[in-house]
Design a protein around this motif. Structure first.
Motif, PDB file in Angstrom:
ATOM      1  N   GLY A 138      29.356  55.873  74.306  1.00  0.00           N
ATOM      2  CA  GLY A 138      30.379  54.888  73.755  1.00  0.00           C
ATOM      3  C   GLY A 138      31.311  54.350  74.804  1.00  0.00           C
ATOM      4  N   PHE A 139      32.027  53.467  74.582  1.00  0.00           N
ATOM      5  CA  PHE A 139      33.081  53.253  75.757  1.00  0.00           C
ATOM      6  C   PHE A 139      34.325  53.946  75.717  1.00  0.00           C
ATOM      7  N   SER A 140      34.543  54.610  76.823  1.00  0.00           N
ATOM      8  CA  SER A 140      35.724  55.317  77.020  1.00  0.00           C
ATOM      9  C   SER A 140      36.900  54.512  77.728  1.00  0.00           C
ATOM     10  N   LYS A 141      38.103  54.892  77.114  1.00  0.00           N
ATOM     11  CA  LYS A 141      39.368  54.087  77.938  1.00  0.00           C
ATOM     12  C   LYS A 141      39.656  54.793  79.008  1.00  0.00           C
ATOM     13  N   LEU A 142      39.908  54.210  80.256  1.00  0.00           N
ATOM     14  CA  LEU A 142      40.315  54.934  81.409  1.00  0.00           C
ATOM     15  C   LEU A 142      41.468  54.085  82.002  1.00  0.00           C
ATOM     16  N   ALA A 143      41.995  54.947  82.734  1.00  0.00           N
ATOM     17  CA  ALA A 143      43.147  54.057  83.726  1.00  0.00           C
ATOM     18  C   ALA A 143      42.609  53.379  84.763  1.00  0.00           C
ATOM     19  N   VAL A 170      35.642  45.458  81.218  1.00  0.00           N
ATOM     20  CA  VAL A 170      34.707  46.294  80.291  1.00  0.00           C
ATOM     21  C   VAL A 170      33.346  46.491  81.103  1.00  0.00           C
ATOM     22  N   TYR A 171      33.099  47.712  81.438  1.00  0.00           N
ATOM     23  CA  TYR A 171      31.765  48.153  82.311  1.00  0.00           C
ATOM     24  C   TYR A 171      31.009  48.991  81.538  1.00  0.00           C
ATOM     25  N   THR A 172      29.644  48.605  82.207  1.00  0.00           N
ATOM     26  CA  THR A 172      28.388  49.468  81.795  1.00  0.00           C
ATOM     27  C   THR A 172      27.987  50.023  83.061  1.00  0.00           C
ATOM     28  N   VAL A 173      27.973  51.585  83.391  1.00  0.00           N
ATOM     29  CA  VAL A 173      27.548  52.082  84.568  1.00  0.00           C
ATOM     30  C   VAL A 173      26.191  52.373  84.297  1.00  0.00           C
ATOM     31  N   ILE A 192      27.818  46.828  85.872  1.00  0.00           N
ATOM     32  CA  ILE A 192      27.926  45.583  85.746  1.00  0.00           C
ATOM     33  C   ILE A 192      29.230  45.639  84.826  1.00  0.00           C
ATOM     34  N   VAL A 193      29.701  44.247  84.891  1.00  0.00           N
ATOM     35  CA  VAL A 193      31.172  43.963  84.060  1.00  0.00           C
ATOM     36  C   VAL A 193      30.542  43.137  82.667  1.00  0.00           C
ATOM     37  N   ASN A 194      30.929  43.640  81.467  1.00  0.00           N
ATOM     38  CA  ASN A 194      30.527  43.149  80.383  1.00  0.00           C
ATOM     39  C   ASN A 194      31.252  42.056  79.995  1.00  0.00           C
ATOM     40  N   GLY A 195      32.494  42.026  80.288  1.00  0.00           N
ATOM     41  CA  GLY A 195      33.832  41.158  79.743  1.00  0.00           C
ATOM     42  C   GLY A 195      35.254  41.692  79.947  1.00  0.00           C
ATOM     43  N   THR A 196      35.886  40.772  79.352  1.00  0.00           N
ATOM     44  CA  THR A 196      37.401  41.344  79.534  1.00  0.00           C
ATOM     45  C   THR A 196      37.963  41.453  78.294  1.00  0.00           C
ATOM     46  N   VAL A 197      38.825  42.230  78.152  1.00  0.00           N
ATOM     47  CA  VAL A 197      39.508  42.355  76.794  1.00  0.00           C
ATOM     48  C   VAL A 197      40.975  41.896  77.052  1.00  0.00           C
ATOM     49  N   GLU A 198      41.578  40.784  76.264  1.00  0.00           N
ATOM     50  CA  GLU A 198      42.723  39.968  76.412  1.00  0.00           C
ATOM     51  C   GLU A 198      43.670  40.563  75.553  1.00  0.00           C
TER      52      GLU A 198
END
Length: 203
Positions: A138-143, A170-173, A192-198
């Motif tokens: 899942g996605f982790s929220k990181l600084a 938003v990244y996928t490693v 890769i960058v999946n997108g941006t959260v605004e």
């Protein structure tokens, strides 16, 4: 969004039901570059060798829902291929100033070992877990800021790299390659960058 992470396949095609997702081969480590529109409903996905037409993976059923985002990964271990489809749930990633969202897939072609995957920031492990082959976290929220990503087992795999995370991205490693291989098939870490959260648009 579709990825060819199968080190045993230099070029794959992707079919949803009977239709090609893209009309050009996905070379090893390449991806579609963006989310592509697909029809909603009950779907099946599978991969084939782009040049020979030979089917590589079994058909994987999934349900596509309006306004959702999906990732499809083609992976392989010991020439056994698999298609993995996940709902990215981007609509659940809530804006938080100064933070990024990061996940990973373990596409390293080893079906017996579970490497330890770590994300380290400022000397502290913010993610540390064993990852089965083909596991998508899942996605982790990181600084935002410098993050060291590492993947390691006791023998054969010990790789790391630094990633500069940008706020609100938003990244996928991608953990990929074959243990013991050299060149472009060696174990490596990409992202890769999946997108941006605004702030007012969590899509």
């Amino acid at each position: 969004m579709a990825f060819n992470l199968a080190a045993d396949a230099d070029a794959v095609g992707i079919r949803l039901d009977g239709n090609n997702l893209v009309n050009q081969p996905l070379l090893y480590t390449n991806f579609t570059g963006a989310y592509l529109p697909i029809y909603v409903g009950n779907r099946t996905a599978w991969a084939y060798d782009y040049y020979s037409g030979n089917v590589l993976t079994q058909q994987v059923p999934f349900v596509s829902v309006d306004s959702q985002y999906y990732s499809l990964f083609v992976v392989s271990a010991d020439s056994n291929y698999k298609t993995v489809v996940v709902n990215d749930h981007l609509d659940t990633l809530n804006y938080d100033a100064g933070h990024a969202f990061v996940r990973y897939i373990n596409a390293i072609g080893d079906s017996t070992q579970q490497p330890l995957v770590k994300f380290n920031q400022a000397g502290a492990d913010v993610v540390s877990e064993a990852a089965a082959f083909a596991h998508v976290s899942g996605f982790s929220k990181l600084a935002a800021g410098n993050t060291t990503v590492s993947v390691k087992v006791s023998t054969g795999i010990d790789t790391s790299r630094s990633v500069e995370l940008e706020a609100n991205k938003v990244y996928t490693v991608l953990l990929l390659g074959k243990p013991g291989a050299t060149g472009d098939k060696a174990v490596q870490i990409k992202y890769i960058v999946n997108g941006t959260v605004e702030a007012n648009d969590n899509q």
